[in-house]
Design a protein around this motif. Sequence first.
Motif, PDB file in Angstrom:
ATOM      1  N   ALA A 182      37.446  48.715  31.972  1.00 54.58           N
ATOM      2  CA  ALA A 182      38.710  48.097  31.581  1.00 54.58           C
ATOM      3  C   ALA A 182      38.521  46.604  31.361  1.00 54.58           C
ATOM      4  N   VAL A 183      39.274  46.067  30.427  1.00 54.70           N
ATOM      5  CA  VAL A 183      39.243  44.629  30.153  1.00 54.70           C
ATOM      6  C   VAL A 183      40.502  44.010  30.765  1.00 54.70           C
ATOM      7  N   VAL A 184      40.300  43.115  31.734  1.00 59.20           N
ATOM      8  CA  VAL A 184      41.440  42.501  32.429  1.00 59.20           C
ATOM      9  C   VAL A 184      41.378  40.981  32.285  1.00 59.20           C
ATOM     10  N   THR A 185      42.488  40.332  32.503  1.00 63.60           N
ATOM     11  CA  THR A 185      42.500  38.876  32.486  1.00 63.60           C
ATOM     12  C   THR A 185      41.700  38.348  33.676  1.00 63.60           C
ATOM     13  N   ASP A 186      40.904  37.320  33.415  1.00 66.73           N
ATOM     14  CA  ASP A 186      40.068  36.742  34.478  1.00 66.73           C
ATOM     15  C   ASP A 186      40.826  35.612  35.169  1.00 66.73           C
ATOM     16  N   ARG A 187      42.004  35.922  35.619  1.00 68.76           N
ATOM     17  CA  ARG A 187      42.837  34.961  36.338  1.00 68.76           C
ATOM     18  C   ARG A 187      43.268  35.611  37.647  1.00 68.76           C
ATOM     19  N   PRO A 188      43.726  34.824  38.602  1.00 67.03           N
ATOM     20  CA  PRO A 188      44.158  35.397  39.873  1.00 67.03           C
ATOM     21  C   PRO A 188      45.187  36.508  39.666  1.00 67.03           C
ATOM     22  N   GLY A 189      44.945  37.639  40.274  1.00 71.55           N
ATOM     23  CA  GLY A 189      45.865  38.771  40.183  1.00 71.55           C
ATOM     24  C   GLY A 189      45.492  39.798  39.137  1.00 71.55           C
ATOM     25  N   GLY A 190      44.516  39.479  38.250  1.00 71.74           N
ATOM     26  CA  GLY A 190      44.144  40.422  37.188  1.00 71.74           C
ATOM     27  C   GLY A 190      43.568  41.709  37.741  1.00 71.74           C
ATOM     28  N   LEU A 191      42.649  41.566  38.666  1.00 69.57           N
ATOM     29  CA  LEU A 191      42.030  42.749  39.264  1.00 69.57           C
ATOM     30  C   LEU A 191      43.025  43.508  40.133  1.00 69.57           C
ATOM     31  N   ALA A 192      43.864  42.763  40.851  1.00 74.99           N
ATOM     32  CA  ALA A 192      44.875  43.406  41.712  1.00 74.99           C
ATOM     33  C   ALA A 192      45.858  44.222  40.877  1.00 74.99           C
ATOM     34  N   ARG A 193      46.223  43.689  39.693  1.00 75.01           N
ATOM     35  CA  ARG A 193      47.152  44.425  38.838  1.00 75.01           C
ATOM     36  C   ARG A 193      46.524  45.728  38.355  1.00 75.01           C
ATOM     37  N   LEU A 194      45.244  45.693  37.988  1.00 76.29           N
ATOM     38  CA  LEU A 194      44.556  46.919  37.566  1.00 76.29           C
ATOM     39  C   LEU A 194      44.563  47.945  38.695  1.00 76.29           C
ATOM     40  N   ALA A 195      44.224  47.504  39.904  1.00 70.42           N
ATOM     41  CA  ALA A 195      44.206  48.418  41.049  1.00 70.42           C
ATOM     42  C   ALA A 195      45.583  48.999  41.320  1.00 70.42           C
ATOM     43  N   GLU A 196      46.621  48.187  41.157  1.00 74.02           N
ATOM     44  CA  GLU A 196      47.985  48.657  41.394  1.00 74.02           C
ATOM     45  C   GLU A 196      48.379  49.714  40.373  1.00 74.02           C
ATOM     46  N   LEU A 197      47.990  49.515  39.109  1.00 73.75           N
ATOM     47  CA  LEU A 197      48.316  50.487  38.072  1.00 73.75           C
ATOM     48  C   LEU A 197      47.600  51.810  38.312  1.00 73.75           C
ATOM     49  N   ILE A 198      46.335  51.733  38.727  1.00 69.62           N
ATOM     50  CA  ILE A 198      45.585  52.957  39.036  1.00 69.62           C
ATOM     51  C   ILE A 198      46.267  53.705  40.177  1.00 69.62           C
ATOM     52  N   ALA A 199      46.645  52.962  41.228  1.00 73.31           N
ATOM     53  CA  ALA A 199      47.291  53.585  42.380  1.00 73.31           C
ATOM     54  C   ALA A 199      48.646  54.176  42.014  1.00 73.31           C
ATOM     55  N   ARG A 200      49.339  53.573  41.053  1.00 73.28           N
ATOM     56  CA  ARG A 200      50.666  54.044  40.676  1.00 73.28           C
ATOM     57  C   ARG A 200      50.619  55.482  40.150  1.00 73.28           C
TER      58      ARG A 200
END
Length: 416
Positions: A333-351
């Motif tokens: 996955a391509v995510v923004t390299d800013r604070p919270g980018g990785l956390a948002r990806l993990a949250e979407l997967i968990a959702r």
Amino acid sequence: MMEVTLDDIRAARERISSGIYSSPCPDSIPLSEICGSRIDCKLDYLQRTGSFKERGARNALLLLNDSQRRAGVIAASAGNHALGLAYHGMLLGVKVTVVMPKFAPLIKITTCRRLGATVILEGESFGAARQHAEALAARERLAYVHGFDDPAIIAGQGTVGLEILEQAPDMEAVVVPVGGGGLVAGVSLAVKSIKPGVMVIGVEPENAAGFTAALAAGQPVDVPVLPTLADGLAVGRVGSLAFATARPRVDRVVTVSEEELSLAVLRLAELEKSVVEGAGAAPLAACMSGKLPELAGRNVVLILSGGNIDPMILNRVIEKGLVADGRLCRFMAVVTDRPGGLARLAELIARTGASIKEISHERAFSGPDVATADVLCTVETADREHIGRLFELLHDSGIAIREWDAGDRDFGSRKR
């Protein structure tokens, strides 16, 4: 060429009965549900050394003359024939030497040596191992016990068919793994001689389709053998006697892929609590593949012929089966390299209810955009539909998927 008869198989059954386990043949509700047939499983992986090969090995050893018994025997084997010979050689006081190809599973090599056999590793293929064994037999004057193309071996393997006929009297089809052809020859001879209306179907891996090639050519021919999970079926040329015996009695032969074999091993472990090697799982792989529509609703016996799978391989096989089943997925996955980018990806997967098994963050090699990073994720999912929902959510949330592997490269092509 010598012939094998039903009387030979019956005599073999009497001869080996004191040293061979008459394995059960229970019905399987879960396998019946997924295959659309009424499935019984002949559990010959429960033999002492983990495969049907003991039957032919013991029969052949008991038919040796006195001088052959004193000198000992030699054989080439990918593992199970060697184990059967080693075990029954130990019981009967016959010295056994076996030549295995270098790819033979470690568990089979170790067990064979523990049973007292001399093990020689030679060649990158079964054919090379056999040539070496035949040369040693001539030089040392040892009786060569062929793993699948010997009348005594075929008769011994045919005892599986006699047992199935008694245990599953309503059987309408039997599905048999095919390597060199000894088992399918013996089983087809026994079954068709007593109950000719029963369908006999052979299954072999796509990577070692020797019987299929022999049928096309009208005689045994050499075929290339690629690495296969069904190492016990990795034979480059079927036996002449085995082919002549089986050809007029086998109704159909199908091939199965490595993915189908992996999935069958997984299904047997999950649904039947059975640890079965790739060769033993081949009949189930064929039934699950959709290649045998004529078996729908019929009473079918699957011969689970062996259970000697290397524990190190088993773990990888299960993972491959999970991928084939849509229960394990990897994507970039391509995510923004800013604070919270990785956390948002993990949250979407968990959702979606998916579970992250592994995750790694890549910046340096993620391309020219310094504002993004690549994240390699391995996730556990319920099935392919679940993967689809996950990809849809990521796409709708603005997260691009650079690449993926869900066991089917076409699965998510629209998600690029």
